[in-house]
Scaffold this motif. Structure first.
Motif, PDB file in Angstrom:
ATOM      1  N   THR A   6      43.673  22.946  52.382  1.00  0.00           N
ATOM      2  CA  THR A   6      44.311  23.521  53.566  1.00  0.00           C
ATOM      3  C   THR A   6      43.414  24.607  54.150  1.00  0.00           C
ATOM      4  O   THR A   6      42.507  25.108  53.478  1.00  0.00           O
ATOM      5  CB  THR A   6      45.681  24.151  53.223  1.00  0.00           C
ATOM      6  OG1 THR A   6      45.472  25.313  52.410  1.00  0.00           O
ATOM      7  CG2 THR A   6      46.587  23.171  52.491  1.00  0.00           C
ATOM      8  N   ALA A   7      43.688  24.998  55.382  1.00  0.00           N
ATOM      9  CA  ALA A   7      42.912  26.069  56.010  1.00  0.00           C
ATOM     10  C   ALA A   7      43.070  27.370  55.237  1.00  0.00           C
ATOM     11  O   ALA A   7      42.109  28.115  55.064  1.00  0.00           O
ATOM     12  CB  ALA A   7      43.349  26.244  57.467  1.00  0.00           C
ATOM     13  N   VAL A   8      44.277  27.634  54.735  1.00  0.00           N
ATOM     14  CA  VAL A   8      44.517  28.852  53.965  1.00  0.00           C
ATOM     15  C   VAL A   8      43.659  28.846  52.697  1.00  0.00           C
ATOM     16  O   VAL A   8      43.056  29.863  52.340  1.00  0.00           O
ATOM     17  CB  VAL A   8      46.023  29.001  53.629  1.00  0.00           C
ATOM     18  CG1 VAL A   8      46.267  30.102  52.619  1.00  0.00           C
ATOM     19  CG2 VAL A   8      46.828  29.259  54.897  1.00  0.00           C
ATOM     20  N   GLU A  11      40.014  29.405  53.664  1.00  0.00           N
ATOM     21  CA  GLU A  11      39.788  30.816  53.991  1.00  0.00           C
ATOM     22  C   GLU A  11      39.709  31.665  52.723  1.00  0.00           C
ATOM     23  O   GLU A  11      38.856  32.550  52.615  1.00  0.00           O
ATOM     24  CB  GLU A  11      40.894  31.332  54.910  1.00  0.00           C
ATOM     25  CG  GLU A  11      40.762  30.819  56.329  1.00  0.00           C
ATOM     26  CD  GLU A  11      41.927  31.207  57.221  1.00  0.00           C
ATOM     27  OE1 GLU A  11      41.657  31.519  58.392  1.00  0.00           O
ATOM     28  OE2 GLU A  11      43.080  31.200  56.768  1.00  0.00           O
ATOM     29  N   THR A  76      53.929  27.974  59.275  1.00  0.00           N
ATOM     30  CA  THR A  76      53.612  26.600  58.895  1.00  0.00           C
ATOM     31  C   THR A  76      52.927  25.925  60.073  1.00  0.00           C
ATOM     32  O   THR A  76      53.320  26.136  61.219  1.00  0.00           O
ATOM     33  CB  THR A  76      54.898  25.806  58.554  1.00  0.00           C
ATOM     34  OG1 THR A  76      55.636  26.527  57.572  1.00  0.00           O
ATOM     35  CG2 THR A  76      54.592  24.441  58.009  1.00  0.00           C
ATOM     36  N   CYS A  77      51.918  25.098  59.802  1.00  0.00           N
ATOM     37  CA  CYS A  77      51.248  24.371  60.876  1.00  0.00           C
ATOM     38  C   CYS A  77      52.245  23.458  61.577  1.00  0.00           C
ATOM     39  O   CYS A  77      52.967  22.695  60.924  1.00  0.00           O
ATOM     40  CB  CYS A  77      50.081  23.555  60.304  1.00  0.00           C
ATOM     41  SG  CYS A  77      49.277  22.492  61.529  1.00  0.00           S
ATOM     42  N   ASP A  82      51.123  22.302  56.767  1.00  0.00           N
ATOM     43  CA  ASP A  82      50.470  23.156  55.777  1.00  0.00           C
ATOM     44  C   ASP A  82      50.864  24.615  55.994  1.00  0.00           C
ATOM     45  O   ASP A  82      51.157  25.022  57.116  1.00  0.00           O
ATOM     46  CB  ASP A  82      48.943  23.059  55.885  1.00  0.00           C
ATOM     47  CG  ASP A  82      48.376  21.804  55.238  1.00  0.00           C
ATOM     48  OD1 ASP A  82      49.142  21.055  54.595  1.00  0.00           O
ATOM     49  OD2 ASP A  82      47.166  21.570  55.383  1.00  0.00           O
ATOM     50  N   MET A  84      50.634  28.553  56.649  1.00  0.00           N
ATOM     51  CA  MET A  84      49.781  29.457  57.434  1.00  0.00           C
ATOM     52  C   MET A  84      50.328  30.864  57.211  1.00  0.00           C
ATOM     53  O   MET A  84      51.419  31.018  56.661  1.00  0.00           O
ATOM     54  CB  MET A  84      49.827  29.098  58.926  1.00  0.00           C
ATOM     55  CG  MET A  84      49.205  27.765  59.257  1.00  0.00           C
ATOM     56  SD  MET A  84      48.840  27.484  61.017  1.00  0.00           S
ATOM     57  CE  MET A  84      50.206  28.109  61.917  1.00  0.00           C
ATOM     58  N   ARG A  88      51.922  33.548  61.969  1.00  0.00           N
ATOM     59  CA  ARG A  88      51.199  32.603  62.814  1.00  0.00           C
ATOM     60  C   ARG A  88      52.031  31.372  63.142  1.00  0.00           C
ATOM     61  O   ARG A  88      52.682  30.800  62.284  1.00  0.00           O
ATOM     62  CB  ARG A  88      49.964  32.186  62.025  1.00  0.00           C
ATOM     63  CG  ARG A  88      48.867  31.689  62.753  1.00  0.00           C
ATOM     64  CD  ARG A  88      47.662  31.931  63.223  1.00  0.00           C
ATOM     65  NE  ARG A  88      47.374  30.768  64.045  1.00  0.00           N
ATOM     66  CZ  ARG A  88      46.610  29.775  63.662  1.00  0.00           C
ATOM     67  NH1 ARG A  88      46.005  29.785  62.523  1.00  0.00           N
ATOM     68  NH2 ARG A  88      46.430  28.770  64.474  1.00  0.00           N
ATOM     69  N   ASP A  91      49.243  25.308  65.555  1.00  0.00           N
ATOM     70  CA  ASP A  91      48.569  24.401  64.633  1.00  0.00           C
ATOM     71  C   ASP A  91      47.513  25.143  63.818  1.00  0.00           C
ATOM     72  O   ASP A  91      46.917  26.114  64.291  1.00  0.00           O
ATOM     73  CB  ASP A  91      47.899  23.265  65.405  1.00  0.00           C
ATOM     74  CG  ASP A  91      48.902  22.405  66.149  1.00  0.00           C
ATOM     75  OD1 ASP A  91      50.089  22.409  65.778  1.00  0.00           O
ATOM     76  OD2 ASP A  91      48.507  21.729  67.107  1.00  0.00           O
ATOM     77  N   CYS A  92      47.253  24.647  62.615  1.00  0.00           N
ATOM     78  CA  CYS A  92      46.225  25.252  61.769  1.00  0.00           C
ATOM     79  C   CYS A  92      44.839  24.884  62.314  1.00  0.00           C
ATOM     80  O   CYS A  92      44.691  23.924  63.078  1.00  0.00           O
ATOM     81  CB  CYS A  92      46.379  24.790  60.317  1.00  0.00           C
ATOM     82  SG  CYS A  92      45.923  23.075  59.978  1.00  0.00           S
ATOM     83  N   CYS A  95      43.815  21.174  61.942  1.00  0.00           N
ATOM     84  CA  CYS A  95      44.432  20.222  62.876  1.00  0.00           C
ATOM     85  C   CYS A  95      43.848  20.358  64.277  1.00  0.00           C
ATOM     86  O   CYS A  95      43.685  19.364  64.980  1.00  0.00           O
ATOM     87  CB  CYS A  95      45.947  20.402  62.891  1.00  0.00           C
ATOM     88  SG  CYS A  95      46.746  19.727  61.413  1.00  0.00           S
TER      89      CYS A  95
END
Length: 110
Positions: A6-8, A11, A76-77, A82, A84, A88, A91-92, A95
């Motif tokens: 995931t982006a999280v 990161e 959440t995205c 996913d 976030m 926020r 979208d993540c 995406c």
């Protein structure tokens, strides 16, 4: 430990996503090819799901939602579901990158 998905998670591993006017760019720590591979895999998974929805859609292409039911407004995205940061919405970064790539592949975005 498994590869970040995931982006999280990316990161937390050191990838920095920057959003500018609806576009995303990212940089990661030098020498971390594993993060680059994980980033590419996460984007490709999303593109694979988006591609048929974009191909079958008339213009303008609607923003895809890949999960059902649609996720909450924040934390959440809005596309893949996913996690976030709690503040926020939308979208993540993964995406956003995947949607732009899928649109470019279909010739609908330059």
């Amino acid at each position: 430990m498994s590869a970040p998905r995931t982006a999280v998670e990316l990161e937390a591993a050191g990838v920095v996503f920057t959003l500018h006017g609806g576009r995303v760019s990212c940089v990661g720590p030098k020498g971390r090819g594993d993060l680059y591979d994980a980033l590419c895999a996460a984007i490709e998974r999303r593109v694979a799901v988006m591609r048929p929805r974009i191909a079958g859609a008339r213009s303008p292409v609607p923003r895809p939602v890949l999960v059902s039911p649609p996720p909450p407004e924040v934390g959440t995205c809005g596309c893949c579901g996913d996690p976030m940061p709690a503040y926020r919405g939308g979208d993540c970064p993964l995406c956003i990158l995947a949607f732009a790539r899928a649109l470019r592949e279909e010739g609908r975005l330059l």
